[in-house]
Design a protein around this motif. Structure first.
Motif, PDB file in Angstrom:
ATOM      1  N   UNK A   4       0.844  -1.185   0.000  1.00 41.35           N
ATOM      2  CA  UNK A   4       0.000   0.000   0.000  1.00 41.35           C
ATOM      3  C   UNK A   4       0.879   1.235   0.000  1.00 41.35           C
ATOM      4  N   UNK A   5       0.599   2.158  -0.910  1.00 37.31           N
ATOM      5  CA  UNK A   5       1.308   3.429  -0.971  1.00 37.31           C
ATOM      6  C   UNK A   5       0.272   4.544  -0.876  1.00 37.31           C
ATOM      7  N   UNK A   6       0.536   5.523  -0.013  1.00 39.53           N
ATOM      8  CA  UNK A   6      -0.413   6.621   0.162  1.00 39.53           C
ATOM      9  C   UNK A   6      -0.151   7.702  -0.880  1.00 39.53           C
ATOM     10  N   UNK A   7      -1.174   8.019  -1.650  1.00 40.66           N
ATOM     11  CA  UNK A   7      -1.066   9.060  -2.670  1.00 40.66           C
ATOM     12  C   UNK A   7      -1.218  10.434  -2.022  1.00 40.66           C
ATOM     13  N   UNK A   8      -0.381  11.368  -2.422  1.00 45.94           N
ATOM     14  CA  UNK A   8      -0.383  12.766  -1.955  1.00 45.94           C
ATOM     15  C   UNK A   8       0.103  12.932  -0.517  1.00 45.94           C
ATOM     16  N   UNK A   9       0.711  11.906   0.050  1.00 48.20           N
ATOM     17  CA  UNK A   9       1.183  12.018   1.432  1.00 48.20           C
ATOM     18  C   UNK A   9       2.256  13.094   1.574  1.00 48.20           C
ATOM     19  N   UNK A  10       3.109  13.237   0.588  1.00 46.24           N
ATOM     20  CA  UNK A  10       4.174  14.243   0.637  1.00 46.24           C
ATOM     21  C   UNK A  10       3.584  15.641   0.822  1.00 46.24           C
ATOM     22  N   UNK A  11       2.418  15.891   0.243  1.00 43.71           N
ATOM     23  CA  UNK A  11       1.761  17.190   0.396  1.00 43.71           C
ATOM     24  C   UNK A  11       1.410  17.478   1.856  1.00 43.71           C
ATOM     25  N   UNK A  12       1.047  16.433   2.588  1.00 44.96           N
ATOM     26  CA  UNK A  12       0.740  16.601   4.023  1.00 44.96           C
ATOM     27  C   UNK A  12       1.992  17.054   4.758  1.00 44.96           C
ATOM     28  N   UNK A  13       3.088  16.326   4.581  1.00 49.02           N
ATOM     29  CA  UNK A  13       4.342  16.690   5.249  1.00 49.02           C
ATOM     30  C   UNK A  13       4.810  18.084   4.847  1.00 49.02           C
ATOM     31  N   UNK A  14       4.735  18.370   3.564  1.00 46.56           N
ATOM     32  CA  UNK A  14       5.247  19.657   3.063  1.00 46.56           C
ATOM     33  C   UNK A  14       4.412  20.843   3.509  1.00 46.56           C
ATOM     34  N   UNK A  80      -6.493  18.333   1.038  1.00 47.92           N
ATOM     35  CA  UNK A  80      -5.558  17.388   0.424  1.00 47.92           C
ATOM     36  C   UNK A  80      -6.192  16.003   0.518  1.00 47.92           C
ATOM     37  N   UNK A  81      -6.456  15.415  -0.644  1.00 48.43           N
ATOM     38  CA  UNK A  81      -7.104  14.105  -0.695  1.00 48.43           C
ATOM     39  C   UNK A  81      -6.031  13.014  -0.651  1.00 48.43           C
ATOM     40  N   UNK A  82      -6.132  12.153   0.354  1.00 53.27           N
ATOM     41  CA  UNK A  82      -5.235  11.015   0.506  1.00 53.27           C
ATOM     42  C   UNK A  82      -5.987   9.766   0.062  1.00 53.27           C
ATOM     43  N   UNK A  83      -5.403   9.046  -0.879  1.00 49.55           N
ATOM     44  CA  UNK A  83      -5.945   7.761  -1.326  1.00 49.55           C
ATOM     45  C   UNK A  83      -4.836   6.732  -1.238  1.00 49.55           C
ATOM     46  N   UNK A  84      -5.207   5.493  -1.402  1.00 48.14           N
ATOM     47  CA  UNK A  84      -4.228   4.405  -1.364  1.00 48.14           C
ATOM     48  C   UNK A  84      -4.156   3.725  -2.723  1.00 48.14           C
ATOM     49  N   UNK A  85      -2.940   3.540  -3.183  1.00 52.03           N
ATOM     50  CA  UNK A  85      -2.704   2.726  -4.362  1.00 52.03           C
ATOM     51  C   UNK A  85      -2.152   1.403  -3.855  1.00 52.03           C
ATOM     52  N   UNK A  86      -2.716   0.302  -4.353  1.00 52.12           N
ATOM     53  CA  UNK A  86      -2.439  -1.010  -3.760  1.00 52.12           C
ATOM     54  C   UNK A  86      -2.026  -2.013  -4.832  1.00 52.12           C
ATOM     55  N   UNK A  87      -0.836  -2.570  -4.657  1.00 50.05           N
ATOM     56  CA  UNK A  87      -0.352  -3.631  -5.533  1.00 50.05           C
ATOM     57  C   UNK A  87      -0.410  -4.958  -4.803  1.00 50.05           C
TER      58      UNK A  87
END
Length: 125
Positions: A4-14, A80-87
């Motif tokens: 699982x990778x969180x999309x747009x997470x860097x925007x939260x930190x920044x 900021x919308x956080x979604x999950x991309x899942x492989x």
């Protein structure tokens, strides 16, 4: 194996700082533990990436878990919308080792990151 990778997470930190980012990471970890309860092993790989390892799960049940994850891990924090991309690597016969499953799930994850964030992709072996 589920990555699982969180999309747009860097925007939260920044934009909101690492403390807010840590709160999001903690929330996601707790939510994953709640979703999988005693069914799987949940871990954080680092940054905004998580892993879930399940054994003896049918493909139908796996898809139920994935749909639930997509729904429950989505959030909006100050626009900021956080979604999950899942492989996902799904081993139908149970013949693969951890390293093989990880590699396949990682390939699925990064294929989606380029084309269809906020969804999941199952690669079967």
């Amino acid at each position: 194996m589920i990555l699982i990778d969180l999309d747009n997470f860097k925007c939260i930190n920044d934009s909101m700082g690492h403390q807010k980012g840590d709160e999001v990471i903690t929330f996601i970890g707790m939510k994953l533990k709640e979703i999988f309860d005693k069914e799987g092993i949940v871990g954080r790989l680092g940054g905004d990436e998580f892993v879930v390892y399940l054994e003896n799960v049918s493909k139908v049940d796996l898809e139920v878990y994935l749909e639930r994850m997509i729904a429950e891990l989505e959030m909006t924090i100050e626009k900021i919308k956080i979604k999950s991309t899942i492989g996902v690597a799904y081993d139908k016969k149970g013949n693969c080792n951890f390293k093989e499953l990880y590699k396949l799930a990682d390939l699925a994850l990064y294929a989606l990151k380029k084309t269809n964030k906020g969804s999941y992709l199952i690669k079967e072996i």
